[in-house]
Design a protein around this motif. Structure first.
Motif, PDB file in Angstrom:
ATOM      1  N   GLU A 150       3.867 108.120 100.901  1.00 30.06           N
ATOM      2  CA  GLU A 150       4.050 108.458 102.311  1.00 30.06           C
ATOM      3  C   GLU A 150       3.037 107.700 103.155  1.00 30.06           C
ATOM      4  O   GLU A 150       1.867 107.603 102.804  1.00 30.06           O
ATOM      5  CB  GLU A 150       3.872 109.969 102.512  1.00 30.06           C
ATOM      6  N   ILE A 151       3.518 107.157 104.279  1.00 30.06           N
ATOM      7  CA  ILE A 151       2.645 106.490 105.245  1.00 30.06           C
ATOM      8  C   ILE A 151       2.653 107.320 106.522  1.00 30.06           C
ATOM      9  O   ILE A 151       3.716 107.648 107.062  1.00 30.06           O
ATOM     10  CB  ILE A 151       3.117 105.055 105.530  1.00 30.06           C
ATOM     11  N   VAL A 152       1.460 107.667 107.008  1.00 30.86           N
ATOM     12  CA  VAL A 152       1.334 108.513 108.199  1.00 30.86           C
ATOM     13  C   VAL A 152       0.594 107.735 109.285  1.00 30.86           C
ATOM     14  O   VAL A 152      -0.096 106.753 109.003  1.00 30.86           O
ATOM     15  CB  VAL A 152       0.584 109.819 107.863  1.00 30.86           C
ATOM     16  N   PRO A 153       0.732 108.148 110.538  1.00 33.38           N
ATOM     17  CA  PRO A 153       0.015 107.450 111.618  1.00 33.38           C
ATOM     18  C   PRO A 153      -1.496 107.536 111.456  1.00 33.38           C
ATOM     19  O   PRO A 153      -2.032 108.492 110.883  1.00 33.38           O
ATOM     20  CB  PRO A 153       0.480 108.209 112.870  1.00 33.38           C
ATOM     21  N   ALA A 154      -2.174 106.538 111.969  1.00 31.83           N
ATOM     22  CA  ALA A 154      -3.634 106.537 111.953  1.00 31.83           C
ATOM     23  C   ALA A 154      -4.155 107.765 112.676  1.00 31.83           C
ATOM     24  O   ALA A 154      -3.645 108.151 113.723  1.00 31.83           O
ATOM     25  CB  ALA A 154      -4.162 105.270 112.615  1.00 31.83           C
ATOM     26  N   GLY A 155      -5.140 108.407 112.071  1.00 30.93           N
ATOM     27  CA  GLY A 155      -5.705 109.625 112.630  1.00 30.93           C
ATOM     28  C   GLY A 155      -5.091 110.893 112.085  1.00 30.93           C
ATOM     29  O   GLY A 155      -5.582 111.985 112.370  1.00 30.93           O
ATOM     30  N   SER A 156      -4.019 110.759 111.277  1.00 35.84           N
ATOM     31  CA  SER A 156      -3.353 111.945 110.729  1.00 35.84           C
ATOM     32  C   SER A 156      -4.086 112.530 109.535  1.00 35.84           C
ATOM     33  O   SER A 156      -3.929 113.720 109.235  1.00 35.84           O
ATOM     34  CB  SER A 156      -1.916 111.598 110.316  1.00 35.84           C
ATOM     35  N   LEU A 157      -4.834 111.714 108.823  1.00 36.05           N
ATOM     36  CA  LEU A 157      -5.516 112.178 107.622  1.00 36.05           C
ATOM     37  C   LEU A 157      -6.859 112.820 107.971  1.00 36.05           C
ATOM     38  O   LEU A 157      -7.603 112.307 108.810  1.00 36.05           O
ATOM     39  CB  LEU A 157      -5.743 111.018 106.648  1.00 36.05           C
ATOM     40  N   ASP A 158      -7.153 113.913 107.308  1.00 32.91           N
ATOM     41  CA  ASP A 158      -8.458 114.548 107.458  1.00 32.91           C
ATOM     42  C   ASP A 158      -9.505 113.598 106.869  1.00 32.91           C
ATOM     43  O   ASP A 158      -9.428 113.252 105.692  1.00 32.91           O
ATOM     44  CB  ASP A 158      -8.460 115.873 106.691  1.00 32.91           C
ATOM     45  N   PRO A 159     -10.473 113.150 107.644  1.00 31.52           N
ATOM     46  CA  PRO A 159     -11.469 112.208 107.131  1.00 31.52           C
ATOM     47  C   PRO A 159     -12.169 112.699 105.868  1.00 31.52           C
ATOM     48  O   PRO A 159     -12.536 111.889 105.006  1.00 31.52           O
ATOM     49  CB  PRO A 159     -12.457 112.064 108.290  1.00 31.52           C
ATOM     50  N   GLU A 160     -12.330 114.000 105.728  1.00 33.35           N
ATOM     51  CA  GLU A 160     -13.015 114.537 104.552  1.00 33.35           C
ATOM     52  C   GLU A 160     -12.139 114.515 103.305  1.00 33.35           C
ATOM     53  O   GLU A 160     -12.638 114.749 102.196  1.00 33.35           O
ATOM     54  CB  GLU A 160     -13.487 115.962 104.838  1.00 33.35           C
ATOM     55  N   GLN A 161     -10.845 114.247 103.471  1.00 33.39           N
ATOM     56  CA  GLN A 161      -9.932 114.206 102.334  1.00 33.39           C
ATOM     57  C   GLN A 161      -9.596 112.785 101.896  1.00 33.39           C
ATOM     58  O   GLN A 161      -8.858 112.589 100.929  1.00 33.39           O
ATOM     59  CB  GLN A 161      -8.638 114.957 102.689  1.00 33.39           C
ATOM     60  N   ILE A 162     -10.102 111.781 102.580  1.00 31.95           N
ATOM     61  CA  ILE A 162      -9.809 110.385 102.242  1.00 31.95           C
ATOM     62  C   ILE A 162     -10.630 109.985 101.016  1.00 31.95           C
ATOM     63  O   ILE A 162     -11.857 110.134 100.993  1.00 31.95           O
ATOM     64  CB  ILE A 162     -10.113 109.463 103.434  1.00 31.95           C
ATOM     65  N   HIS A 163      -9.939 109.472 100.003  1.00 32.95           N
ATOM     66  CA  HIS A 163     -10.623 109.049  98.777  1.00 32.95           C
ATOM     67  C   HIS A 163     -11.080 107.586  98.843  1.00 32.95           C
ATOM     68  O   HIS A 163     -12.148 107.244  98.330  1.00 32.95           O
ATOM     69  CB  HIS A 163      -9.697 109.227  97.565  1.00 32.95           C
ATOM     70  N   THR A 164     -10.264 106.721  99.432  1.00 33.78           N
ATOM     71  CA  THR A 164     -10.614 105.308  99.551  1.00 33.78           C
ATOM     72  C   THR A 164     -10.503 104.886 101.007  1.00 33.78           C
ATOM     73  O   THR A 164      -9.413 104.934 101.590  1.00 33.78           O
ATOM     74  CB  THR A 164      -9.692 104.426  98.698  1.00 33.78           C
ATOM     75  N   PRO A 165     -11.598 104.469 101.640  1.00 33.31           N
ATOM     76  CA  PRO A 165     -11.537 104.006 103.027  1.00 33.31           C
ATOM     77  C   PRO A 165     -10.715 102.724 103.151  1.00 33.31           C
ATOM     78  O   PRO A 165     -10.694 101.878 102.241  1.00 33.31           O
ATOM     79  CB  PRO A 165     -13.006 103.752 103.379  1.00 33.31           C
ATOM     80  N   GLY A 166     -10.059 102.582 104.265  1.00 31.59           N
ATOM     81  CA  GLY A 166      -9.186 101.433 104.481  1.00 31.59           C
ATOM     82  C   GLY A 166      -9.886 100.086 104.453  1.00 31.59           C
ATOM     83  O   GLY A 166      -9.226  99.056 104.310  1.00 31.59           O
ATOM     84  N   ILE A 167     -11.204 100.051 104.574  1.00 34.20           N
ATOM     85  CA  ILE A 167     -11.934  98.771 104.534  1.00 34.20           C
ATOM     86  C   ILE A 167     -11.711  98.043 103.219  1.00 34.20           C
ATOM     87  O   ILE A 167     -11.783  96.816 103.145  1.00 34.20           O
ATOM     88  CB  ILE A 167     -13.453  99.017 104.779  1.00 34.20           C
ATOM     89  N   TYR A 168     -11.384  98.804 102.156  1.00 35.40           N
ATOM     90  CA  TYR A 168     -11.160  98.197 100.849  1.00 35.40           C
ATOM     91  C   TYR A 168      -9.723  97.714 100.653  1.00 35.40           C
ATOM     92  O   TYR A 168      -9.436  97.020  99.673  1.00 35.40           O
ATOM     93  CB  TYR A 168     -11.463  99.207  99.742  1.00 35.40           C
ATOM     94  N   VAL A 169      -8.820  98.106 101.537  1.00 39.52           N
ATOM     95  CA  VAL A 169      -7.387  97.896 101.314  1.00 39.52           C
ATOM     96  C   VAL A 169      -6.854  96.843 102.284  1.00 39.52           C
ATOM     97  O   VAL A 169      -7.071  96.942 103.499  1.00 39.52           O
ATOM     98  CB  VAL A 169      -6.618  99.223 101.492  1.00 39.52           C
ATOM     99  N   GLN A 170      -6.150  95.859 101.750  1.00 36.97           N
ATOM    100  CA  GLN A 170      -5.597  94.799 102.589  1.00 36.97           C
ATOM    101  C   GLN A 170      -4.129  95.030 102.951  1.00 36.97           C
ATOM    102  O   GLN A 170      -3.682  94.633 104.020  1.00 36.97           O
ATOM    103  CB  GLN A 170      -5.724  93.440 101.878  1.00 36.97           C
ATOM    104  N   ARG A 171      -3.360  95.670 102.037  1.00 39.46           N
ATOM    105  CA  ARG A 171      -1.926  95.835 102.284  1.00 39.46           C
ATOM    106  C   ARG A 171      -1.455  97.209 101.789  1.00 39.46           C
ATOM    107  O   ARG A 171      -1.908  97.676 100.743  1.00 39.46           O
ATOM    108  CB  ARG A 171      -1.124  94.739 101.572  1.00 39.46           C
ATOM    109  N   VAL A 172      -0.550  97.803 102.527  1.00 40.68           N
ATOM    110  CA  VAL A 172       0.056  99.084 102.158  1.00 40.68           C
ATOM    111  C   VAL A 172       1.567  98.915 102.216  1.00 40.68           C
ATOM    112  O   VAL A 172       2.106  98.380 103.189  1.00 40.68           O
ATOM    113  CB  VAL A 172      -0.379 100.209 103.121  1.00 40.68           C
TER     114      VAL A 172
END
Length: 233
Positions: free
Chosen positions: A194-216
């Motif tokens: 599932e892809i959700v809009p930016a800001g939809s995820l609880d920051p405390e529940q994110i396992h991998t920050p997007g800085i590490y990810v180039q493509r989804v």
């Protein structure tokens, strides 16, 4: 902020730049939490001579077992052969180089690579074939073997949710190897449910920050069971 959007429209776009001879990490454990669509796309594209880093190689005809069928893997770095008869055959015949690595050591080699740590010492494997040709040292009266960290040209991972900026949330067995591999790829591609809009995820529940990810990329998953065990009625 539109330049931060990591979502691509297809698996072909997600894998752009993956060519023969590259090193590829593939997340998951057995058939659980693997990026099924990305694996299938590489199989269809037919890249050859790959060095693959993964806990195991799936099963015959599914997961990384597909890459084995086409002889796309030159070197396999894994912790066990698993339920794959072809993997065993290629290992014993010498047709494919296999570097078997203790599972915890493999996980730490990947984590260290993602953290920028070039090597570390572990007691696991000291005095066995695993340690042959590697530096050793003694710390506090115990002997250790030095292990080099691992990184890859591409890291193919599977996540439950992602937002448009590439922040990832993993679920259950997909926590095995996917989060650490996501940090250790020069290009990290996340196939997600599932892809959700930016800001939809609880920051405390994110396992991998997007800085590490180039493509989804959005995937559709069969979620096959590797070894079905049922109780008698």
């Amino acid at each position: 902020m539109s330049g931060f959007n990591k979502v691509v429209a297809s698996h072909a776009e997600a894998l752009a730049g993956l060519v023969d001879g590259m090193t590829v990490m593939v997340g998951g454990f057995g058939l659980c939490g693997i990026p099924e669509g990305l694996i299938r796309a590489v199989y269809q594209n037919g890249q050859k001579g790959l060095t693959v880093i993964s806990n195991n190689a799936g099963v015959d005809g599914f997961g990384l077992g597909q890459w084995l069928e086409k002889r796309q893997i030159k070197t396999m770095i894994a912790s066990y052969v698993g339920e794959n008869a072809l993997f065993e055959q290629l290992l014993l015949s010498g047709e494919m180089e296999v570097i078997l690595t203790p599972q915890g050591t493999l996980a730490e080699k990947i984590r260290a690579g993602g953290a920028g740590i070039p090597a570390f010492y572990t007691a696991t494997g000291y005095g066995t074939q695993v340690a042959e040709g590697k530096p050793t040292a003694e710390f506090d009266g115990r002997l250790y073997v030095q292990e080099r960290s691992l990184t890859a040209d591409f890291a193919l991972v599977r996540a439950w949710k992602a937002d448009e900026y590439g922040n990832l949330v993993f679920r259950k067995t997909a926590m095995n190897f996917n989060p650490m591999m996501a940090t250790a790829g020069r290009i990290t591609v996340a196939e997600v449910e599932e892809i959700v809009p930016a800001g939809s995820l609880d920051p405390e529940q994110i396992h991998t920050p997007g800085i590490y990810v180039q493509r989804v990329v959005k995937g559709q998953f069969e979620k096959r069971i590797e070894q079905r065990t049922v109780r008698k009625a």
